[in-house]
Design an enzyme around this catalytic site. Structure first.
Site, PDB file in Angstrom:
ATOM      1  N   HIS A  24       0.860  -1.196   0.000  1.00 54.17           N
ATOM      2  CA  HIS A  24       0.000   0.000   0.000  1.00 54.17           C
ATOM      3  C   HIS A  24       0.894   1.243   0.000  1.00 54.17           C
ATOM      4  O   HIS A  24       0.756   2.096   0.874  1.00 54.17           O
ATOM      5  CB  HIS A  24      -0.908   0.074   1.241  1.00 54.17           C
ATOM      6  CG  HIS A  24      -2.043  -0.896   1.244  1.00 54.17           C
ATOM      7  ND1 HIS A  24      -2.637  -1.322   2.406  1.00 54.17           N
ATOM      8  CD2 HIS A  24      -2.709  -1.511   0.250  1.00 54.17           C
ATOM      9  CE1 HIS A  24      -3.616  -2.169   2.119  1.00 54.17           C
ATOM     10  NE2 HIS A  24      -3.675  -2.300   0.813  1.00 54.17           N
ATOM     11  N   HIS A  80     -11.256  -8.144  -7.255  1.00 49.79           N
ATOM     12  CA  HIS A  80     -10.979  -6.937  -6.459  1.00 49.79           C
ATOM     13  C   HIS A  80     -10.038  -6.059  -7.275  1.00 49.79           C
ATOM     14  O   HIS A  80      -9.165  -6.576  -7.978  1.00 49.79           O
ATOM     15  CB  HIS A  80     -10.343  -7.406  -5.141  1.00 49.79           C
ATOM     16  CG  HIS A  80      -9.767  -6.372  -4.248  1.00 49.79           C
ATOM     17  ND1 HIS A  80     -10.388  -5.177  -3.959  1.00 49.79           N
ATOM     18  CD2 HIS A  80      -8.607  -6.366  -3.527  1.00 49.79           C
ATOM     19  CE1 HIS A  80      -9.628  -4.493  -3.110  1.00 49.79           C
ATOM     20  NE2 HIS A  80      -8.542  -5.185  -2.846  1.00 49.79           N
ATOM     21  N   GLU A  82      -7.746  -3.604  -6.367  1.00 48.61           N
ATOM     22  CA  GLU A  82      -6.420  -3.093  -5.970  1.00 48.61           C
ATOM     23  C   GLU A  82      -5.362  -3.678  -6.901  1.00 48.61           C
ATOM     24  O   GLU A  82      -5.437  -4.843  -7.297  1.00 48.61           O
ATOM     25  CB  GLU A  82      -6.120  -3.419  -4.503  1.00 48.61           C
ATOM     26  CG  GLU A  82      -6.626  -2.316  -3.571  1.00 48.61           C
ATOM     27  CD  GLU A  82      -5.960  -2.355  -2.207  1.00 48.61           C
ATOM     28  OE1 GLU A  82      -5.110  -1.505  -1.918  1.00 48.61           O
ATOM     29  OE2 GLU A  82      -6.318  -3.249  -1.421  1.00 48.61           O
ATOM     30  N   ASP A  84      -2.477  -4.822  -6.774  1.00 45.79           N
ATOM     31  CA  ASP A  84      -1.717  -6.041  -6.513  1.00 45.79           C
ATOM     32  C   ASP A  84      -2.428  -7.265  -7.112  1.00 45.79           C
ATOM     33  O   ASP A  84      -1.811  -8.312  -7.266  1.00 45.79           O
ATOM     34  CB  ASP A  84      -1.432  -6.241  -5.013  1.00 45.79           C
ATOM     35  CG  ASP A  84      -2.658  -6.131  -4.140  1.00 45.79           C
ATOM     36  OD1 ASP A  84      -3.541  -5.302  -4.419  1.00 45.79           O
ATOM     37  OD2 ASP A  84      -2.741  -6.878  -3.148  1.00 45.79           O
ATOM     38  N   HIS A 146     -11.973  -6.727   1.611  1.00 50.43           N
ATOM     39  CA  HIS A 146     -11.953  -5.556   2.454  1.00 50.43           C
ATOM     40  C   HIS A 146     -12.315  -4.267   1.735  1.00 50.43           C
ATOM     41  O   HIS A 146     -12.231  -3.187   2.320  1.00 50.43           O
ATOM     42  CB  HIS A 146     -10.552  -5.417   3.089  1.00 50.43           C
ATOM     43  CG  HIS A 146      -9.484  -5.065   2.090  1.00 50.43           C
ATOM     44  ND1 HIS A 146      -8.801  -3.880   2.173  1.00 50.43           N
ATOM     45  CD2 HIS A 146      -9.031  -5.677   0.993  1.00 50.43           C
ATOM     46  CE1 HIS A 146      -7.926  -3.823   1.160  1.00 50.43           C
ATOM     47  NE2 HIS A 146      -8.063  -4.895   0.454  1.00 50.43           N
ATOM     48  N   ASP A 165      -8.469 -11.291  -0.999  1.00 53.34           N
ATOM     49  CA  ASP A 165      -7.638 -10.887   0.147  1.00 53.34           C
ATOM     50  C   ASP A 165      -7.979 -11.625   1.443  1.00 53.34           C
ATOM     51  O   ASP A 165      -7.107 -11.807   2.308  1.00 53.34           O
ATOM     52  CB  ASP A 165      -7.785  -9.380   0.395  1.00 53.34           C
ATOM     53  CG  ASP A 165      -6.937  -8.545  -0.556  1.00 53.34           C
ATOM     54  OD1 ASP A 165      -5.805  -8.955  -0.854  1.00 53.34           O
ATOM     55  OD2 ASP A 165      -7.403  -7.484  -0.978  1.00 53.34           O
ATOM     56  N   TYR A 193      -2.160  -9.375   9.088  1.00 50.70           N
ATOM     57  CA  TYR A 193      -3.014  -9.010   7.953  1.00 50.70           C
ATOM     58  C   TYR A 193      -4.417  -8.649   8.451  1.00 50.70           C
ATOM     59  O   TYR A 193      -4.975  -7.613   8.082  1.00 50.70           O
ATOM     60  CB  TYR A 193      -3.077 -10.205   6.998  1.00 50.70           C
ATOM     61  CG  TYR A 193      -3.569  -9.884   5.620  1.00 50.70           C
ATOM     62  CD1 TYR A 193      -2.669  -9.653   4.584  1.00 50.70           C
ATOM     63  CD2 TYR A 193      -4.922  -9.830   5.335  1.00 50.70           C
ATOM     64  CE1 TYR A 193      -3.118  -9.374   3.306  1.00 50.70           C
ATOM     65  CE2 TYR A 193      -5.380  -9.555   4.070  1.00 50.70           C
ATOM     66  CZ  TYR A 193      -4.474  -9.328   3.054  1.00 50.70           C
ATOM     67  OH  TYR A 193      -4.922  -9.046   1.801  1.00 50.70           O
ATOM     68  N   HIS A 226      -3.039 -13.807  -1.382  1.00 52.30           N
ATOM     69  CA  HIS A 226      -1.699 -13.578  -0.812  1.00 52.30           C
ATOM     70  C   HIS A 226      -1.320 -14.769   0.072  1.00 52.30           C
ATOM     71  O   HIS A 226      -2.150 -15.264   0.838  1.00 52.30           O
ATOM     72  CB  HIS A 226      -1.668 -12.335   0.089  1.00 52.30           C
ATOM     73  CG  HIS A 226      -1.934 -11.052  -0.622  1.00 52.30           C
ATOM     74  ND1 HIS A 226      -1.063 -10.489  -1.518  1.00 52.30           N
ATOM     75  CD2 HIS A 226      -2.985 -10.201  -0.549  1.00 52.30           C
ATOM     76  CE1 HIS A 226      -1.558  -9.346  -1.969  1.00 52.30           C
ATOM     77  NE2 HIS A 226      -2.733  -9.153  -1.396  1.00 52.30           N
TER      78      HIS A 226
HETATM   79 FE1  FEO Z   1      -6.814  -5.347  -1.307  1.00 56.20          FE
HETATM   80 FE2  FEO Z   1      -4.337  -7.583  -1.861  1.00 56.20          FE
HETATM   81  O1  FEO Z   1      -5.340  -6.045  -2.198  1.00 56.20           O
END
Ligand code: FEO
Length: 397
Positions: A24, A80, A82, A84, A146, A165, A193, A226
């Protein structure tokens, strides 16, 4: 060898990022690196579930190419937005321009907002299914696990839940499965996390878990985006999330402070002696030299949060301010607080911290201790008493 066959027709095609130390931007520390997990399903239709962070998009394409021609991809599920997870989308769509990009209703907004591309979007909602041959993809919207756009994808027949996530860890390892890694490291990262990312959404986490469990889907594998894949007793992490979402703290305390000339440090230690007198375990963190995200994880676990700062320019030392923001934003439940600090000319710090506890809905359970210049014995005795009072409140709570 950077791909892994999970079962017939299902492959991990993600990336292990051993070097990652901040995530982030610089908001979150990742001492053990991370992985960006993407999953390729080869059936009558070819499906890619999530991609990887943009700098690794070529590696993703190489990984897919070891299994099939990426042009054969029919469906790309973007659980999602984001980057990543969505960062590889432009490269994948370049290779498979006709592929449909499957998104949640909010994902339609967030993916478009990130890439501004007229991709072939298909919006899906909870319960929607898409047949891909011998299996169906099934979708479960998971808002605020999230982000508002977050979605889980379930593969019938193979019994794989891909919750993006949720249930993830920033944990680089040469192994892909939970039973192949050090369990203490794994749970440290899973908890960090949760504490740093999911805490404010804990009520929604509980509800979503109840909803998914009530669907009675057979789950053999939980494959997050992840870290490692939960293969051995996959529901163990679901049960942990239920426990964490309840936010029942340990009967312990965290003291965090910053100091200019050691006076506030001596007060922190005196408070610790008071807690120890009453048998309450505690940890002390000097915020100027301690990783903020590690302290958040400790705060998550503990009942009492005791914060100290000298007064500087009628305010707090700037190293204290970020953790106060987190304390508010993460909306911790079931905490109690207390404040302390030194001052020379004006002495606002204790009042400011106590006011901040009010904004965090954390009740202040002991009168704050403010010491002028270097604390004298009576000041340190007052700190010890503060520790004892907090200890009593911890025990009662
Ligand atoms: Fe909310 Fe792994 O990005």
């Amino acid at each position: 060898m950077s791909i892994k066959k999970l079962m017939e027709g299902v492959y991990w095609v993600g990336v292990v990022d051993w070097a990652l130390r901040h995530f982030h931007g610089f908001e979150l520390s990742t001492h053990r690196g991370s992985t960006y997990n993407a999953y390729l399903i080869v059936d009558q239709k070819v499906v890619l579930v999530d991609t990887v962070w943009s700098p690794f998009q070529n590696q993703l394409i190489d990984n897919i190419s070891q299994i099939i021609d990426p042009a054969r991809i029919d469906l790309i599920v973007a659980n999602h937005a984001e980057v990543d997870h969505s960062g590889g989308l432009p490269a994948v769509v370049r290779h498979a321009p006709k592929a449909q990009v499957i998104v949640s209703p909010k994902g339609a907004e967030s993916i478009e907002g990130h890439y501004h591309q007229p991709w072939n979007f298909k919006v899906v909602r909870t319960g929607d299914r898409l047949n891909i041959g011998s299996s169906d993809l099934m979708f479960i919207e998971a808002p605020m696990l999230h982000w508002p756009d977050s979605m889980f994808t379930y593969l019938t027949g193979k019994n794989i839940l891909m919750p993006n996530d949720a249930f993830g860890q920033h944990y680089a390892t040469g192994f892909r499965y939970n039973d192949e890694v050090d369990q203490e490291e794994l749970y440290q990262e899973a908890l960090k996390y949760y504490a740093n990312i999911l805490t404010p959404f804990s009520k929604l986490v509980s509800k979503k878990i109840d909803e998914v469990l009530a669907m009675n889907l057979p789950i053999d594998i939980i494959a997050p985006s992840h870290g490692v894949i939960w293969r051995k007793e996959p529901l163990q992490i679901v049960r942990k999330y239920q426990e964490w979402a309840a936010q029942i703290p340990e009967k312990s305390a965290v003291i965090l402070y910053d100091t200019m000339w050691e006076g506030t440090r001596r007060m922190a230690e005196a408070i610790g002696y008071g807690l120890a007198d009453e048998g309450i375990p505690y940890k002390i963190f000097h915020m100027a030299v301690t990783d903020r995200n590690d302290v958040i994880t400790e705060i998550f676990k503990t009942k009492a949060v005791i914060i100290g700062s000298p007064t500087l320019n009628n305010g707090l030392l700037p190293t204290i301010t970020p953790i106060l923001e987190d304390l508010k934003g993460l909306k911790f439940q079931n905490k109690i607080g207390a404040a302390f600090g030194t001052y020379g000319w004006s002495g606002e710090s204790v009042k400011l911290i106590e006011e901040h506890f009010g904004r965090c809905r954390i009740p202040v359970v002991a009168q704050g201790v403010l010491a002028k210049w270097q604390p004298k014995e009576p000041d340190l005795e007052a700190c010890k008493n503060l520790g004892r009072t907090v200890a009593a409140a911890v025990r009662e709570g």
